[in-house]
Each structure stands twice: as structure tokens, then as C-alpha cells.
Design a protein around this motif. Structure first.
Motif, short mmCIF file in Angstrom:
data_model
loop_
_atom_site.label_atom_id
_atom_site.label_comp_id
_atom_site.label_asym_id
_atom_site.label_seq_id
_atom_site.Cartn_x
_atom_site.Cartn_y
_atom_site.Cartn_z
N PRO A 429 -7.99 33.17 -16.24
CA PRO A 429 -6.50 33.69 -15.99
C PRO A 429 -5.90 33.34 -14.73
N ILE A 430 -4.73 32.79 -14.62
CA ILE A 430 -4.23 32.59 -13.20
C ILE A 430 -3.19 33.63 -12.90
N PRO A 431 -3.42 34.17 -11.65
CA PRO A 431 -2.54 35.11 -11.17
C PRO A 431 -1.28 34.48 -11.15
N ARG A 432 -0.28 35.62 -11.28
CA ARG A 432 1.22 34.82 -11.50
C ARG A 432 1.67 34.15 -10.25
N THR A 433 1.26 34.71 -9.03
CA THR A 433 1.79 33.87 -7.72
C THR A 433 1.06 32.35 -7.88
N LEU A 434 0.00 32.20 -8.23
CA LEU A 434 -0.76 30.76 -8.48
C LEU A 434 -0.03 30.07 -9.41
N ALA A 435 0.38 30.81 -10.54
CA ALA A 435 1.04 30.08 -11.78
C ALA A 435 2.60 29.54 -11.29
#
Length: 695
Positions: A429-435
Motif C-alpha cells: 500500500p502507498i502512504p497518503r503523502t506518496l499517493a
């Protein structure tokens, strides 16, 4: 001289420092202006030795009173200086005759170095020296990141010249500057001049932790450039055309839903609808499907494939390893093949290890369109693979594929300038800041619940010294009819790492567990051998599988209830989580044992300790991903997606998330109202590095 006889003037050869500048990517004036110091030295003041403290780095002005070469304990130049308040011995273990001459008795010097106090008084080892006299600098002296053939003095001059020549005119119009989200928005030129030459009274802590307003301005500009680049890429894709794919009533999509041996979760239905909505548009889908290990992404991919096939097109599914590709192949065959057979269609299988006689009929079926779905590894994008009508490309574990590979899959479609729809899947899963930053050009669908029947996995940290207890646990599990994974980090001995290899572990476990079939699996085995080992384990005949990380993703054996990871401190956090996800797939209580070996001092390194602590504390893939980003930073986390990615140089997603949202909101305003400024801004910060986004 006639034009025909004119000889072009030879190009002037670059000097070593010039070559080094290019190596560092310092080509344009703006590159030099944005090459910021690692740290600073304070040469603005002179400290008297009587006022200095041990361990301080100080600058003194003193006269050489003695200078000689000593030979004990090793050859060295020993120079004594006196500043009028005390004396200090300077030691040089590497020196030249010219050096000795410059430090002759009677010479007045400025000396800068770390003071060490000893029985015989003050000492400095290899301090910086220069003749005294002249005005002292008025700003802190920058120390830049460099390479061996590029001296600081040369680099400082080059940066100063680049800073003077660079076009630093504002690219964010004055009315929009408040939208950068800065409390104290410095002009760009002022921020850069300050950071290259901060005044001596600047609190060094604000420079080191990059919280100073000058740093904040640079970070916000960099994040804005990244957001603009992603937004331009997304809009460029939105101008492309793709086939409109819609599932007819009673078609393959509905039939597949009816024959599945389980009910979809609410999350699977939701993301399925998001994907179907994309496929029904004439714009190419560019969607990332993310979900924790075992969340059920494969069935969502199968339903998307059914929509494409229903509409009369082909679908390709590409996985990074043969084991994972075969896992998908078996599932998809089970679900789709009976339905496709009634339509005169098949599922094709392509890998690099296939024999020519197996591959040839597959290529023929793909070319004719008879193969409605093609599953495989990198072999799917090889030149000889020609699709008849490819409309949907699905890439599993997308972070393992580079940009060029994804582009190659897109180029397999040749239908009047149309593009295939692209669905990428990731169990990391991709953390929100990376997304919001590196994946801002993607639409993201998230499966945020696990199918019923998944048992929680208990995670235990066990020191390597208790290995015998772990073997006893394995014996008990196998006696109950359960199966066990034992994962090793290396195939063969390495002097550098000195880790137990998979072969030795396999032999030891075979000896410790008589009557139990213990298998061995690693990447260097022939494909047929790997297949035979996996068949025995999947079929339940093999009690223990010793493996390297080739089983990290895709292996689905519900009867396996124990995962032992040897030298767990050597693995990345997302890799540990992926491996743990291989157990807990059935009804039996499952456990993951992280065997770790402390270092020579009896302790684990800080990073390894943080990883293992995270594994013991949470099984939530999204929390694991957040902590992984904190530990590794975005560069490593992103993996192979970023072939030449413009990774952030100044902003840090862990500490600067507050600047990301304003940049995200400002990007469309700047692009729509001030397109020329937006273009200049992206060119300034990214140069040509934004091309990778087109994949």
C-alpha cells in the motif's frame, strides 16, 4: 581557405573539475544555483585558545614557533603555533615539501580545526591553514556535496558564478504566492543567496533541520514543480484515446460473478465498479489497484479482463516472477477457461523459460485473437509477441517493473492511434503523502478489507540462538498436518554478509526432521525443477519449503500455518510483510517467526530494530507502508517505477506534508491561468526528468 577544405575547430577538452561538475548534473546555471551546501563552517571570527573548549571546531590566528618532521609513531609534520594566549600542536600525517615551506617558523597563520586537549596541551590533526591577513568573511562558508576531483574552492566559485547568472525571476505570480502555504514567503533569489551564504548570527539548527523560511520557500517550489509535472502528464494522457469497453447484460462478466466459489467483499465490489467506470470511457485508464496481502486483487483483475474480452478485445496480465505469474494463471484458468471455451477462446501462458514448441502455438493464438487473455512474465512484452486487439494491460506488483517495460506493453496495441487501458496492482500500500506526490498522476483504488476466513497471523521475534525451539515448533506443526515456509536471504555463502545459505538450511532441517519431506526453492534452479517443488508443496505432500524470497508474492497455500524468516534483520519492511502474508490464508491459527542475529556488539542496528518492531506491533499493510516510508524514505520505497524519477532533493514527505496540499491545490491554478510560468517552473526544477511520468 575554401569552404570545402575548412576544418572544424577541435572541441576543447573538458578539465577534470568540469567533468566532475557534469557528473554531479551541474550543467545549467540554475543547476549550480540549486546545488545547496551540506553544512557550513564559521570563518567569520577568531577564537583565542584560552577561551576555547575541547571538541570545538575553532579558527585561531597564531604564529609558527616550531616546525619539524617526526618519525614516531609514524612519519608526520609537527608544527607548534602560539596565539599569544596559549600554544597548540598541529599534526599532519600527509604533507608535501611545499606544505612544510608554507608552515615555516615565524609564519602568521589562520588555522581552523577541531581542538583536542591532551596531557601536553592543545592539538589539531590536519587542520585547514592559510596565511593570516586580509578581511575575514562576512558570511558562513558553505561546504558543498562534491566528488574527489572537484575541490571545494573550485565548486564554490562555480556555484557563485551560476547563482549570479541564473534566471531566478519568480515563476509564481505575486497574487498566487500566499497559496504556497508559507508563513514567511521569501523571494526565490533572496532564499538561495541566503542559503549559499548565511550571516554568522543565523541559528544553525534552522539550517540543519531545514525549517528556516528560506528552506521552506525552496521546498514549496520543488513540490509545486512535481505537482505541475504530474498534472501535465495526467492531462496529456486524458487527451489520448482508448477503446470504450462495456460489459453486456448476461455476458462474461456476469457469468464469472455467478461461478466464483465465494462472495466479493464490499471493497472488491466498489473498486470493481471504479475500474468498470474507467473502461467505459474513451480515455485510457491509468489506475493503481492497491490492497493488503491477500485482499483479493486477482479476482478484481479477472473481472476487468472479462469486461475487455466481452467487448471483443484482448487482455494481457504481466507479473514479475514465473511463480507469481503461474499462481495467477492457475486461478484465472479455474475461473475463466470453462467460460471462454464456450466462446471458442483460451487463456495463453508466456514465460521466458518456455520451450519453442510450447511457445509457438501460444504466439499463434495471441496473434489470431483466439487467446483472449495472456498471462505471463516479461516474455509478454517481447518483440515477437503480436496481439490482434489488445485493449487492457494489467501489471501486478507494478513497482518491480521499470518505465521502459510498461511502455513496451502499451506499444503492443496498434489500433488507429489508440492506447490500451492500464491497471497496475500492488500489495505494498502507498502512504497518503506518496499517493499525493509521486503517484498524483494515477487514479488509486484501494481494497481496504480482507475476505472473510483470513486468520490473524501472530508475529514473534526470536533470537537466532533459540533456533532449536523453532525447529521443535515446526515438528509440531507438521505432525498436525500443517505446512511450513522457511525463508533465507541468500542462495550461497557471502564473505561480506556471512549468512547461512538456503542449501545448508535445507540440509540441516532435513536431518532434524526425519520422515518429513523438506523442499528447496531458489531463483537459480531450472524452471521445471521449481515447478516440481511448488507442485509438491501446493499439493500438500511436502511439509517444509526452504526458500529464498522467490515466494515473496503470489504463493497461495491455505494449509501453510507457519512462516520462519531467517536473518529477518536483513529484509526490508514491505518484504517482511509480503512474506508474512503467505500464511494465515486458511482456517488454522498461523504464526510468523522472525529469526534475528544481533551484531558483533550483541545489538541490532537502529534501522533493523525499527523494522522488526513495526512487524511485531502491526499487521496493517497501510501502517507498515507508512513506517517503511519513514525508515527508508521515498527513493527506495518507490522501487523500479522510478527509472530516472525526479526524486525530491529538498522536500521530505515525512516532515513537509503540510506543504504538499497547498502545492497540489496551486498546480491547476498556475497551469490554467499562467501556462508559461508553469512551464518555466517545471523546467527550472526538473529539467528533462519529468519524461518518466509518461509511463
Amino acid at each position: 581557405m575554401p569552404a570545402a577544405q575548412a576544418v572544424a575547430a577541435p572541441k576543447k577538452a573538458l578539465s577534470e573539475p568540469q567533468k566532475a561538475l557534469r557528473k554531479l548534473g551541474l550543467v545549467r546555471d540554475i543547476d549550480l544555483a540549486l546545488h545547496l551546501p551540506l553544512r557550513y563552517e564559521d570563518e567569520t571570527r577568531i577564537v583565542r585558545l584560552c577561551d576555547a573548549r575541547e571538541g570545538e571546531t575553532v579558527q585561531i590566528e597564531a604564529t609558527v614557533t616550531d616546525s619539524q618532521i617526526a618519525f614516531r609513531p609514524r612519519r608526520q609534520l609537527v608544527v607548534t603555533v602560539d596565539d599569544g594566549s596559549d600554544t597548540c600542536v598541529l599534526r599532519f600525517f600527509s604533507f608535501y615539501p611545499s606544505h612544510q615551506k608554507a608552515l615555516a617558523v615565524g609564519t602568521r597563520l589562520l588555522v581552523r580545526g577541531e581542538l583536542k586537549g591532551g596531557f601536553l596541551g592543545w592539538q589539531m590533526v590536519h587542520p585547514a591553514t592559510r596565511p593570516a591577513g586580509g578581511a575575514l568573511p562576512e558570511a558562513l562558508t558553505p561546504v558543498y556535496p562534491t566528488v574527489a576531483s572537484l575541490p571545494q574552492a573550485y565548486l564554490r566559485k562555480a556555484v557563485l558564478a551560476g547563482l549570479a547568472r541564473a534566471d531566478l525571476s519568480e515563476t509564481v505570480p505575486v497574487p498566487l504566492v500566499p497559496q504556497l502555504g508559507l508563513r514567511d514567503p521569501w523571494p526565490l533569489r533572496a532564499a538561495l543567496q541566503f542559503l549559499h551564504h548565511p550571516p554568522p548570527d543565523t541559528p544553525l539548527a534552522t539550517l540543519e533541520d531545514r525549517s528556516h523560511p528560506a528552506w521552506q520557500r525552496l521546498k514549496s517550489e520543488e513540490l509545486l514543480a512535481q505537482q505541475l509535472s504530474q498534472l501535465e502528464s495526467k492531462r496529456e494522457r486524458d487527451r489520448l484515446r482508448a477503446p470504450v469497453l462495456a460489459a453486456p447484460a448476461g455476458g462474461l462478466h456476469e457469468q464469472l460473478l455467478q461461478v466464483l466459489p465465494f462472495q466479493l467483499t464490499a471493497a472488491q465490489r466498489r473498486v470493481g465498479e471504479e475500474i468498470a467506470g474507467d473502461l467505459g470511457r474513451a480515455v485510457p485508464m491509468h489506475r493503481l489497484l492497491q490492497g493488503d496481502v491477500g485482499a483479493g486483487k486477482t479476482v478484481v483483475a479477472a473481472l476487468a479482463a472479462a469486461i475487455a474480452i466481452d467487448a471483443g478485445w484482448q487482455c494481457a496480465l504481466m507479473a514479475p516472477t514465473e511463480i507469481l505469474a503461474e499462481q495467477h494463471f492457475r486461478k484465472l484458468i479455474g475461473w475463466l477457461e470453462p467460460l471462454l471455451a464456450a466462446r471458442g477462446q483460451v487463456v495463453a501462458w508466456l514465460t521466458g523459460s518456455q520451450k519453442k514448441k510450447e511457445r509457438a502455438p501460444m504466439l499463434e493464438r495471441i496473434g489470431s485473437g483466439e487467446a483472449a487473455l495472456v498471462v505471463g512474465t516479461h516474455a509478454v512484452i517481447q518483440e515477437q509477441v503480436q496481439f490482434r486487439r489488445l485493449a487492457l494491460a494489467i501489471i501486478d506488483e507494478q513497482h518491480r517493473f521499470g518505465v521502459a517495460q510498461r511502455l513496451a506493453l502499451r506499444e503492443k496495441m496498434d489500433e488507429g492511434g489508440q492506447e490500451p487501458h492500464l491497471l497496475m496492482m500492488s500489495a505494498t500500500p502507498i502512504p497518503r503523502t506518496l499517493a499525493m506526490s509521486y503517484y498524483a498522476d494515477l487514479d488509486v483504488s484501494t481494497i481496504d478489507e480482507l475476505p472473510p476466513g483470513r486468520t490473524p497471523v501472530v508475529t514473534r521475534l526470536v533470537a537466532d540462538s533459540r533456533r532449536d525451539e523453532v525447529v521443535e515448533r515446526i515438528r509440531a506443526q507438521v505432525a498436525q498436518g500443517r505446512q511450513v515456509y522457511w525463508v533465507c536471504p541468500l542462495i550461497e555463502e557471502s564473505e561480506a554478509l556471512d549468512l547461512t545459505n538456503a542449501t545448508a538450511t535445507h540440509q540441516a532441517l532435513s536431518a532434524a526432521l526425519p520422515g518429513v519431506l523438506v523442499g528447496l526453492l531458489h531463483s537459480r534452479m531450472p524452471a521445471a525443477e521449481k515447478k516440481a517443488v511448488m507442485a509438491l508443496f501446493t499439493g500438500g505432500q511436502m511439509g517444509v519449503l526452504v526458500s529464498t524470497t522467490v515466494i515473496e508474492v503470489g504463493v497461495d497455500v491455505p494449509n501453510a500455518s507457519l512462516m520462519v524468516i531467517e536473518h529477518a534483520e536483513r529484509f526490508g519492511l514491505s518484504q517482511l510483510h509480503q512474506l508474512r502474508g503467505r500464511v494465515g490464508r486458511g482456517a488454522a491459527a498461523s504464526a510468523c517467526v522472525l529469526l534475528y542475529a544481533p551484531g558483533e556488539n550483541g545489538r541490532l542496528g537502529e534501522t533493523a530494530r525499527a523494522r522488526l518492531k513495526a512487524m511485531a506491533e502491526t499487521a496493517d499493510g497501510f501502517e507498515i507502508a507508512r513506517r517503511d516510508l519513514e525508515i527508508r524514505g521515498p527513493g527506495e520505497f518507490l522501487g523500479a517505477r522510478q527509472s530516472g524519477a525526479p526524486l525530491l532533493r529538498f522536500a521530505d514527505l515525512a516532515t513537509d506534508a503540510h506543504l504538499l496540499e497547498p502545492a497540489r491545490r496551486l498546480a491547476p491554478l498556475l497551469l490554467d491561468r499562467h501556462p508559461q510560468d508553469a512551464s518555466r517552473h517545471t523546467a527550472r526544477w526538473l529539467g528533462g526528468k519529468s519524461d518518466f511520468l509518461k509511463a
